[in-house]
Design a protein around this motif. Structure first.
Motif, short mmCIF file in Angstrom:
data_model
loop_
_atom_site.label_atom_id
_atom_site.label_comp_id
_atom_site.label_asym_id
_atom_site.label_seq_id
_atom_site.Cartn_x
_atom_site.Cartn_y
_atom_site.Cartn_z
N THR A 138 19.25 -17.84 10.16
CA THR A 138 19.69 -18.80 9.15
C THR A 138 18.96 -20.13 9.30
O THR A 138 18.41 -20.44 10.36
CB THR A 138 21.21 -19.09 9.26
OG1 THR A 138 21.47 -19.83 10.46
CG2 THR A 138 22.02 -17.81 9.23
N VAL A 139 18.99 -20.90 8.24
CA VAL A 139 18.41 -22.25 8.27
C VAL A 139 19.11 -23.10 9.31
O VAL A 139 18.47 -23.85 10.06
CB VAL A 139 18.51 -22.89 6.87
CG1 VAL A 139 18.12 -24.37 6.92
CG2 VAL A 139 17.63 -22.15 5.86
N ALA A 140 20.43 -22.99 9.37
CA ALA A 140 21.20 -23.78 10.34
C ALA A 140 20.77 -23.46 11.77
O ALA A 140 20.63 -24.36 12.61
CB ALA A 140 22.69 -23.52 10.17
N ASP A 141 20.54 -22.17 12.05
CA ASP A 141 20.12 -21.78 13.41
C ASP A 141 18.75 -22.37 13.74
O ASP A 141 18.51 -22.83 14.86
CB ASP A 141 20.04 -20.25 13.51
CG ASP A 141 21.41 -19.60 13.48
OD1 ASP A 141 22.40 -20.28 13.82
OD2 ASP A 141 21.50 -18.41 13.11
N GLU A 142 17.83 -22.36 12.75
CA GLU A 142 16.51 -22.94 12.98
C GLU A 142 16.63 -24.45 13.25
O GLU A 142 15.92 -24.98 14.11
CB GLU A 142 15.60 -22.71 11.76
CG GLU A 142 15.16 -21.27 11.57
CD GLU A 142 14.09 -20.83 12.57
OE1 GLU A 142 13.65 -21.66 13.40
OE2 GLU A 142 13.70 -19.65 12.53
N CYS A 143 17.51 -25.12 12.54
CA CYS A 143 17.68 -26.56 12.73
C CYS A 143 18.25 -26.87 14.11
O CYS A 143 17.80 -27.80 14.80
CB CYS A 143 18.58 -27.14 11.64
SG CYS A 143 17.81 -27.18 10.00
N VAL A 144 19.24 -26.09 14.53
CA VAL A 144 19.84 -26.30 15.86
C VAL A 144 18.80 -26.04 16.94
O VAL A 144 18.68 -26.81 17.91
CB VAL A 144 21.07 -25.39 16.05
CG1 VAL A 144 21.54 -25.42 17.50
CG2 VAL A 144 22.19 -25.84 15.12
N ALA A 145 18.02 -24.96 16.79
CA ALA A 145 16.98 -24.65 17.77
C ALA A 145 15.91 -25.73 17.79
O ALA A 145 15.39 -26.09 18.86
CB ALA A 145 16.35 -23.29 17.46
N GLY A 146 15.58 -26.26 16.60
CA GLY A 146 14.60 -27.33 16.54
C GLY A 146 15.05 -28.56 17.31
O GLY A 146 14.27 -29.18 18.04
N PRO A 188 18.63 -35.55 19.13
CA PRO A 188 20.07 -35.54 18.84
C PRO A 188 20.42 -34.48 17.81
O PRO A 188 19.63 -34.18 16.91
CB PRO A 188 20.33 -36.95 18.31
CG PRO A 188 19.21 -37.79 18.84
CD PRO A 188 18.03 -36.88 18.91
N ALA A 189 21.61 -33.92 17.92
CA ALA A 189 22.07 -32.91 16.97
C ALA A 189 22.01 -33.45 15.55
O ALA A 189 22.39 -34.59 15.28
CB ALA A 189 23.50 -32.49 17.32
N SER A 238 21.42 -19.80 4.46
CA SER A 238 20.35 -18.95 3.92
C SER A 238 19.44 -18.44 5.03
O SER A 238 19.20 -19.13 6.02
CB SER A 238 19.49 -19.72 2.92
OG SER A 238 20.24 -20.12 1.81
N HIS A 239 18.92 -17.24 4.84
CA HIS A 239 17.87 -16.74 5.73
C HIS A 239 16.57 -17.43 5.34
O HIS A 239 16.28 -17.58 4.14
CB HIS A 239 17.73 -15.23 5.59
CG HIS A 239 16.93 -14.61 6.71
ND1 HIS A 239 15.57 -14.80 6.86
CD2 HIS A 239 17.31 -13.82 7.76
CE1 HIS A 239 15.14 -14.14 7.93
NE2 HIS A 239 16.19 -13.54 8.49
N PRO A 240 15.77 -17.86 6.31
CA PRO A 240 14.51 -18.55 5.95
C PRO A 240 13.61 -17.77 5.02
O PRO A 240 12.91 -18.35 4.18
CB PRO A 240 13.84 -18.76 7.32
CG PRO A 240 14.99 -18.90 8.26
CD PRO A 240 16.03 -17.93 7.76
N ARG A 241 13.64 -16.43 5.09
CA ARG A 241 12.75 -15.66 4.20
C ARG A 241 13.23 -15.69 2.75
O ARG A 241 12.48 -15.35 1.83
CB ARG A 241 12.65 -14.22 4.69
CG ARG A 241 13.90 -13.39 4.44
CD ARG A 241 13.78 -12.00 5.01
NE ARG A 241 15.03 -11.27 4.87
CZ ARG A 241 15.40 -10.27 5.67
NH1 ARG A 241 14.63 -9.93 6.68
NH2 ARG A 241 16.53 -9.64 5.47
N ALA A 274 9.03 -26.97 4.21
CA ALA A 274 9.78 -28.17 4.58
C ALA A 274 10.58 -27.94 5.85
O ALA A 274 10.70 -28.84 6.70
CB ALA A 274 10.69 -28.58 3.43
N LEU A 275 11.13 -26.75 6.02
CA LEU A 275 11.90 -26.44 7.22
C LEU A 275 11.01 -26.47 8.46
O LEU A 275 11.39 -27.07 9.49
CB LEU A 275 12.55 -25.06 7.07
CG LEU A 275 13.32 -24.53 8.29
CD1 LEU A 275 14.41 -25.49 8.73
CD2 LEU A 275 13.91 -23.14 7.97
N VAL A 276 9.84 -25.87 8.38
CA VAL A 276 8.92 -25.89 9.53
C VAL A 276 8.47 -27.31 9.83
O VAL A 276 8.40 -27.72 11.00
CB VAL A 276 7.71 -24.98 9.26
CG1 VAL A 276 6.65 -25.14 10.36
CG2 VAL A 276 8.15 -23.53 9.19
#
Length: 554
Positions: free
Chosen positions: A395-403, A410-411, A429-432, A441-443
Motif C-alpha cells: 500500500t501507499v501508506a506502507d511505502e510512506c511509513v517505510a520511507g 519523523p512519522a 491503494s496499491h502502488p501499481r 510522486a511517491l518515489v
C-alpha cells in the motif's frame, strides 16, 4: 469508429468510479486527444477503448463500448487485435522479443501476416520512425525514448484501423516527438486511421488534434473542438494560457498561428523591458555590493562533481569525458536527444551505476560509489525513469511509513511530501494501481524524506499534468533554496524553462552546451519553449514571466 454510451468504470475496492456516464464518439480518420488532470481516468478510458477494461484490469464496466461495431463486453482484446493497436505508458513492459527488428515483426506473426508482407512493413516502419540504425540492437540496450518509438512501430506495422496511445511522447526528445506525431498525422489524413491519444505534454499535440475529450477529476467527460474545449480547461498548454492572458480569440493552437496574433503583445513587452532596464540601472551597483558582502564562498563549492566521466556499454560509449558539477542552490537540467547519454551520466554520478572512467566526488571528496546504500541516499538520491522499480510494499501508506523509517525522518514526513507533490492519494491503494504521475510522486517523496544534498531525477515529469509539474518545480526550488542541488534529465522543455537555472546539453555522450538556462533555451530551435518561440525576439520563457512583465497575475 469508437463509441462510448453511458460508460462507467469502477475498480474493486475503489471509493469512487474512475469513469462515470461517459458518452463519446470518435469518428473514423480522426485524431482524438484525451486530456485531464493526473488520476482523472485517462488511462482507464484508453483501456476501455481497447478492451483491456474490464477483461484484464478487473472492475465493473457499465454502459457500452464499441470499436468498429464490436462490443468490448463480448470481444476480448485478442478479438480486437486486428482492428486496435495499443501502446500503454510503459512500453518496455510489453516487449516479448530481444531485438528491434524482431519486436516490429512479432505482432504481424501473431496475426498470420505473410512473410513477404512482414518484411516490407518492417522496412516501412523503420524509415517512418527513424529506427533503421537500431534494427539489430537489443531492446534492453535502448534508451527510454528509443524503446517508446519501437513500441509504437510494432503496433503500426500490424496496420490497425484504430491506434490507442497512452502518453506516446513522454520519453521522446522534442525532435523525435515531432517526427512521431507527424507520422501519426499522415496516417490519419492519408489512410483514415483513427487515433485515440492521451498526453500530458499538450504543447506537443494540440495542433494535430481534430477532437478533444476533457476528463474532470470526478471521471466525467466533455468533448468538442480543441480550441473550444481548451478555452475553459483547467489543463492547458502554454500557448493556450498565453492566449487567455493576451485576450486572443479564437485561441491559437500552433506557434505559427500565435505569432500572427503576437505583434502587439511583443511591442508591449519590449516597452516594458526597456522601462525595467532603465529602472534597474541605478540600482545595480548597490545590489552588487550587497551581494558581495553577503556572499558565502562555500556556495560555489560543488555538492557533486564529475570529472572526465566515461561510461561504456559494451562497445558503445554512452558518456565521453564529461565534466559536470552541481552546486548548492542550483537546479541543473540535462537535455539532448534520445540516446545522448543522459541516463547513463546520472547513474554514474549517483554511484550505483556503471562508470568506466573519470572521477566523481561529493563536496568532502568522497566517491559516492564507495558509500553504503543507507549512507548514499542521505547525500545523493536518484529517482529513475521507471520509479515503480523502487516500490515493493502493498500500500501507499506502507511505502510512506517505510520511507520515514529508512530515512530516520519523523512519522508522516513522506506522506506530507507526497501530498504536496500529488495532492490527495488514497493511502490504502496499491502502488501499481496509481497513475504514472502519482507513482513517480511517491518515489520522489520517499527519496526527499532522507534530506539528500543532491537530488538526481531522470525524466521526472512523465505522467504529470501542468499543476503537478508546478508543484514539482516548487519542491525542487525549495530544495535548492535550502542549500541542496538538483540535476534532472528531461525532454520537457516547458518544465526546464520553469525551474532550471542552468542547462547542460549532451550529444552522443559529449557536452555541447553548458550555460544559463535562458541563454541555452532561447538560442535552440529544438529546446526553446512555446512562449519563447511565439514572442521571439523578446526573451521570455514562460507565461508567468509574461504576466509579471505586464504587471498581471496568472
Amino acid at each position: 469508429m469508437i463509441r462510448f454510451d453511458g460508460v462507467g468504470v469502477t475498480y474493486a475496492d475503489a471509493p469512487v468510479p474512475a469513469l462515470r456516464d461517459v458518452d463519446l464518439h470518435v469518428a473514423e480518420g480522426e485524431l482524438c486527444l484525451v486530456v485531464g488532470p493526473t488520476g482523472a481516468g485517462k488511462s482507464t478510458l484508453l483501456q476501455a477503448a481497447s478492451g483491456l477494461v474490464p477483461h484484464f484490469t478487473g472492475g465493473t464496466l457499465t454502459g457500452r463500448v464499441t470499436v468498429d461495431g464490436r462490443d468490448t463486453r463480448t470481444h476480448a482484446p485478442r478479438d480486437l487485435a486486428d482492428v486496435v493497436g495499443v501502446v500503454l505508458q510503459r512500453p518496455a513492459a510489453g516487449f516479448v522479443t530481444d531485438t528491434v527488428e524482431e519486436e516490429l515483426a512479432y505482432g504481424m506473426e501473431q496475426l498470420g501476416v505473410p512473410a513477404a508482407t512482414m518484411r516490407k512493413r518492417v522496412e516501412e516502419v523503420l524509415d517512418l520512425l527513424g529506427l533503421a540504425a537500431l534494427r539489430a540492437r537489443p531492446l534492453a540496450d535502448l534508451s527510454g525514448g528509443e524503446q517508446q518509438r519501437v513500441a509504437i512501430g510494432a503496433v503500426l506495422a500490424s496496420h490497425p484501423r484504430v491506434l490507442v496511445l497512452d502518453e506516446p511522447t513522454s520519453a521522446l526528445d522534442p525532435s523525435a516527438a515531432d517526427d512521431v506525431l507527424s507520422a501519426l498525422t499522415r496516417l490519419v489524413h492519408d489512410l483514415g486511421m483513427t487515433v485515440l491519444l492521451a498526453e500530458h505534454r499538450l504543447e506537443r499535440v494540440v495542433q494535430y488534434a481534430d477532437h478533444v475529450v476533457l476528463l474532470d477529476a470526478d471521471g466525467s467527460a466533455r468533448d468538442g473542438e480543441p480550441a473550444h474545449v481548451l478555452a475553459a480547461s483547467p489543463v492547458a498548454p502554454p500557448i493556450v494560457e498565453l492566449g487567455r492572458l493576451a485576450g486572443w480569440s479564437p485561441l491559437p493552437l500552433s506557434v505559427r498561428d500565435a505569432r500572427r496574433l503576437a505583434p502587439a503583445l511583443r511591442t508591449r513587452l519590449a516597452d516594458a523591458a526597456d522601462a525595467q532596464q532603465r529602472h534597474d540601472q541605478g540600482r545595480r551597483a548597490v545590489r552588487a555590493a550587497g551581494t558581495a558582502r553577503r556572499a558565502d564562498p562555500t556556495r560555489h563549492l560543488p555538492l557533486l562533481q564529475g570529472a572526465a566521466v566515461e561510461v561504456r556499454h559494451g562497445r558503445t560509449v554512452a558518456v565521453r569525458d564529461v565534466d559536470v558539477a552541481v552546486r548548492p542552490g542550483e537546479v541543473v537540467a540535462l537535455m539532448g536527444r534520445n540516446g545522448a547519454g543522459k541516463s547513463s551520466l546520472l547513474w554514474a554520478l549517483h554511484g550505483a551505476g556503471q562508470r568506466s572512467g573519470g572521477r566523481v566526488a561529493l563536496s568532502d571528496g568522497t566517491d559516492p560509489a564507495r558509500l553504503a546504500p543507507h549512507e548514499l541516499r542521505r547525500h545523493v538520491a536518484l529517482v529513475p525513469q521507471e520509479p515503480q522499480s523502487l516500490l515493493y510494499l502493498p500500500t501507499v501508506a506502507d511505502e510512506c511509513v517505510a520511507g520515514d523509517r529508512q530515512a530516520g525522518a519523523p512519522a508522516g514526513t513522506t506522506a506530507g511530501l507526497l501530498a504536496d507533490l500529488a495532492g490527495a492519494v488514497d493511502p490504502g491503494s496499491h502502488p501499481r494501481d496509481l497513475s504514472e504521475g502519482q507513482r513517480l510522486a511517491l518515489v520522489l517523496a520517499v527519496q526527499l524524506a532522507a534530506g539528500p544534498g543532491v537530488l538526481l531525477l531522470d525524466e521526472p515529469t512523465r505522467g504529470f499534468d501542468y499543476a503537478a509539474k508546478a508543484r514539482l518545480a516548487r519542491a525542487l526550488s525549495s530544495h535548492a533554496d535550502a542549500g541542496g542541488g538538483v540535476l534532472l534529465s528531461s525532454h520537457d522543455v516547458e518544465f526546464v524553462a520553469e525551474c532550471a537555472h542552468r542547462v547542460v546539453v549532451l550529444a552522443d555522450g559529449d557536452v555541447v552546451a553548458d550555460g544559463d538556462a535562458r541563454e541555452v533555451l532561447v538560442a535552440s530551435p529544438t529546446f526553446a519553449p512555446q512562449v519563447a518561440r511565439i514572442l521571439h525576439p523578446v526573451e521570455l520563457l514562460t507565461v508567468a514571466e509574461v504576466a509579471r512583465a505586464l504587471g498581471r497575475s496568472t
